[in-house]
Write an enzyme that holds these catalytic residues in place. Structure first.
Site, mmCIF file in Angstrom:
data_model
loop_
_atom_site.group_PDB
_atom_site.id
_atom_site.type_symbol
_atom_site.label_atom_id
_atom_site.label_comp_id
_atom_site.label_asym_id
_atom_site.label_seq_id
_atom_site.Cartn_x
_atom_site.Cartn_y
_atom_site.Cartn_z
ATOM 1 N N ASP A 264 -4.106 -7.572 6.095
ATOM 2 C CA ASP A 264 -3.092 -6.963 5.120
ATOM 3 C C ASP A 264 -2.818 -7.903 3.893
ATOM 4 O O ASP A 264 -3.292 -9.045 3.658
ATOM 5 C CB ASP A 264 -1.811 -6.609 5.804
HETATM 6 C C1 GLC Z 1 1.280 -3.937 1.891
HETATM 7 C C2 GLC Z 1 1.450 -3.275 2.997
HETATM 8 C C3 GLC Z 1 0.403 -2.459 3.320
HETATM 9 C C4 GLC Z 1 -0.430 -1.940 2.166
HETATM 10 C C5 GLC Z 1 -1.139 -3.136 1.647
HETATM 11 C C6 GLC Z 1 -1.497 -2.817 0.348
HETATM 12 O O1 GLC Z 1 1.814 -5.066 2.023
HETATM 13 O O2 GLC Z 1 1.688 -4.044 4.187
HETATM 14 O O3 GLC Z 1 0.949 -1.138 4.304
HETATM 15 O O4 GLC Z 1 -1.328 -0.990 2.499
HETATM 16 O O5 GLC Z 1 -0.057 -4.053 1.338
HETATM 17 O O6 GLC Z 1 -0.743 -2.406 -0.578
#
Ligand code: GLC
Length: 741
Positions: A264
């Protein structure tokens, strides 16, 4: 599409820096695309060669923009391996569907799959290759803001919904102009943060993890989900992003996942904040050893992988394995044959699907099936024909376009149909009396949204130029003249979603005051509740004559709500997540253990598993939902008296629509293992079927319960069912069946 051998040769022709660069995902500002930042701004400093050969960018969209980004990238690239374009299309791209928690309430996986298919088509038309969806986190604590992205508290429902979304996004092939790769997230158990506090630690037994929190991710993998995203949280002390047991032993070895594991946002870099890495190169080493293929937005892999290999800290084969996962995904998407995937004519043709009528009709159907009727003392539906009857439409959401939830970033706000617009269309302008009635927030309330300046109650008031008293007085005046009131209440869409944890689930005081004053002057008040989570609304239950939970219903929300209010659509939603009496009951789930002293409502007892200041049960439980019509069941039975290992059984019966409206009834089948070597939940959903019936129509249903779906981790640590009595709850009946020795 390239052969495996050709992909392997591509890998072998890459230098070590080029390999490391393939494992990096950057924000669009490194290229010509100005993307949307969905996490803390990282001052990412990388060697130019890493940027030049980066593997992917996220949250930059638009066919034209992405074509330019790809063209310029390839011009500067030696190995000509195209960029992967990924984005958060959580509940729709240009056409916005209801938030996923609402979609869970539809209990209609087929419709959810159709919605995902439409979202994929629009995403692919916008040049995207991957969507960071579905979110499969099991959620039982409404304090956590991201419950809005889940499909709720139940293992079985989550599995069905996650599978529907993966199949909808990916179709039969990733190499088509109408499909995108799905990325199931957040692996794992991110939905169980202590105290519901965002990013907080997750601590649970392996038994609970394997029986309840992992099955939905596994379902996504079994459905062929192309990517998995690691979660921010620690799991029993080890961050998921550095968790070899989770990512290698469970995901890769036991489940056989061979796709891309992406971190993430900055989660590899954040291993230092977690305190499991002292330096960024240690964080990079932990990530790669845990099998994380791609580093989202953090500089860890880009700054350290080459050195870690050259200095012998990690074998180059470990990097090769990650690069191969990414090259294989690019190959499946057709990118290794054509960096633009499809010719210009195809891409131009596909633009027509963005926000098209077909998708909007789908969004309206799904919105209508996601709404849950929680109370109705005969005031809904409102007849379209009684032209003399005045309808007061009051509250902060009466004409609001804030209907798409906190993760909708690519839609056109002017395309959102407001409730007022929907009602004017159905009931006519002349019947409506409209007033704001109250602000959305208390004056002193303020919070940081996903992006931009703080959202404050003070700013609401400055912008309006009216006082609370003026809004209230105007609304009470209209309500006293109207035959019926539609009162819109709820939370701001940015009060849920990522970073949207709350300690208080009540409506703000200004809205509670509006409810109280309106109900004093009109005894036909239907509350429409807008929220990204179950709120604590005992005062609404007490005062209103009808309550419709509408969630954030998306682009067509206003027309779906108007159709429900008029009876053109009959509500069929059921709660995918329990509504508490108060925040103190959280976390809350119906599938709970009985304890040794269960509460017996008819036998008040100090020594029972309840509270002295609140009921032990939710205000509205999982699976609850009313209709305008009525259904009766008969002849509900099991097809056998006992079952053995591997032997399924069926719950059969007849359901009839005995009311005045056509409607859909969801037959729910719960099962209880009455006595096991470990305590077992009072009931667990193990099957459901949504059936549409016209008035007086009746049908026979048959729902198969698989023996393997009843297995659990016994006291001896074996995953199996044990001999004994199983209770089956369906159609208002309690049946029994024996699991034989
Ligand atoms: C964010 C979220 C995730 C998302 C990613 C990209 O922090 O936790 O769900 O897909 O970053 O935006």
């Amino acid at each position: 599409m390239k052969t495996k051998k050709q992909v392997r040769e591509l890998l072998e022709n890459l230098s070590l820096p080029e390999k490391a660069a393939q494992l990096i995902q950057l924000t669009g500002n490194f290229f010509e695309g100005s993307g949307i930042e969905t996490g803390p701004s990282m001052g990412v400093e990388l060697p130019p060669e890493m940027v030049r050969h980066a593997g992917s960018i996220l949250n930059v969209t638009g066919a034209e923009t992405l074509r330019k980004v790809q063209e310029n990238y390839l011009k500067n690239s030696k190995n000509k391996i195209p960029l992967l374009f990924m984005a958060d299309v959580i509940n729709g791209y240009r056409t916005v569907f209801p938030i996923p928690l609402a979609q869970g309430c539809s209990f209609n996986p087929e419709l959810v799959k159709a919605g995902a298919k439409a979202s994929a088509r629009e995403s692919a038309a916008a040049g995207l290759h991957v969507t960071f969806s579905p979110m499969a986190d099991l959620c039982r604590d409404s304090r956590w803001g991201r419950v809005m992205e889940s499909t709720g508290e139940d293992v079985w429902l989550n599995r069905r919904m996650v599978r529907a979304m993966v199949e909808g996004y990916q179709g039969d092939s990733l190499d088509t102009p109408q499909t995108v790769a799905a990325c199931v997230k957040h692996f794992a158990a991110y939905g169980a943060p202590e105290a519901g506090r965002e990013y907080n630690s997750v601590d649970m037994s392996e038994k609970k993890l394997l029986e309840e929190y992992l099955p939905a991710y596994k379902e996504a993998v079994e459905a062929g989900c192309a990517l998995v995203m690691t979660s921010f949280n620690t799991l029993n002390g080890i961050p998921a992003t550095a968790n070899k047991w989770l990512n290698r032993e469970i995901l890769r070895e036991q489940w056989g996942f061979d796709g891309v594991l992406i971190s993430d946002y900055a989660a590899i870099h954040e291993l230092m904040e977690h305190g499991v890495a002292e330096t960024e190169d240690q964080a990079a080493e932990l990530g790669i050893r845990a099998g994380v293929d791609m580093d989202m937005v953090s500089p860890a892999y880009g700054n350290h992988l080459v050195k870690l290999v050259e200095e012998g800290f990690i074998p180059e084969e470990m990097v090769d394995e990650c690069v191969l996962h990414i090259l294989e995904l690019k190959n499946r998407l057709g990118l290794l044959d054509n960096p633009f995937r499809f010719d210009q004519e195809t891409m131009d043709r596909e633009q027509a699907c963005l926000g098209c009528k077909e998708h909007k009709e789908l969004a309206k159907s799904l919105a209508g099936e996601s709404m849950v009727l929680l109370k109705n003392e005969g005031i809904l539906p409102i007849s379209e024909r009684s032209s003399g009857k005045k309808i007061a439409l009051i509250g902060p959401f009466a004409d609001s376009r804030l209907l798409c939830g906190s993760w909708s970033m690519f839609y056109q706000e002017e395309e959102v149909v407001t409730l007022q617009q929907g009602m004017e269309e159905v009931f006519g302008v002349d019947r409506l009396l409209t007033a704001e009635g109250s602000f959305l927030l208390e004056k002193e309330e303020e919070f940081l949204p996903f992006k931009g300046q703080p959202i404050t109650g003070r700013e609401e008031r400055e912008r309006s130029g009216k006082t609370d008293e003026e809004l209230l007085r105007e609304a009470v005046g209209l309500a006293s003249e109207a035959d019926v009131v539609i009162l819109t209440l709820g939370e701001h869409p940015q009060q849920s979603g990522e970073g949207g944890a709350r300690t208080n689930l009540c409506l703000p005081g200004c809205q509670r005051k509006l409810l109280k004053e309106i109900c004093k002057v009109n005894q036909k008040v239907a509350v429409l509740l807008f929220s990204g989570r179950p709120l604590a609304i005992p005062e609404v239950e007490e005062k209103a004559q009808a309550i419709l939970q509408v969630w954030f219903p998306g682009t067509e929300g206003g027309s779906a709500m108007a159709d429900i209010l008029s009876g053109r659509m009959v509500p069929s939603g059921r709660l995918a997540m329990s509504f508490p009496w108060c925040v103190g009951q959280e976390p809350l789930a119906y599938s709970r253990l009985s304890t040794g002293r269960p509460v017996r409502p008819d036998q008040p007892n100090r020594f029972s598993s309840g509270y002295i200041d609140a009921p032990d049960r939710p205000l509205y439980p999982f699976g609850f939902g009313l209709s305008y019509t009525a259904f009766s069941y008969r002849d509900v039975r099991l097809d056998k008296k006992e079952f053995g290992k591997g032997e399924d059984f069926c719950v059969k019966g007849t359901v009839k629509n005995t009311g005045e409206y056509p409607g859909a009834e969801t037959v729910l089948c719960f099962v209880q293992d009455v006595c096991g070597s470990t305590a077992r939940p009072e009931r667990e959903l193990k099957g459901f079927e949504k059936i549409f019936l016209r008035q007086e129509e009746e049908v026979e249903f048959s729902i198969t319960i698989k023996e393997e779906e009843l297995r659990f981790i016994t006291a001896e640590g074996v995953f199996e069912t044990e001999p004994g009595i199983y209770r089956v709850f369906a159609g208002g009946e309690t049946l029994e069946i024996r699991r034989k020795e």
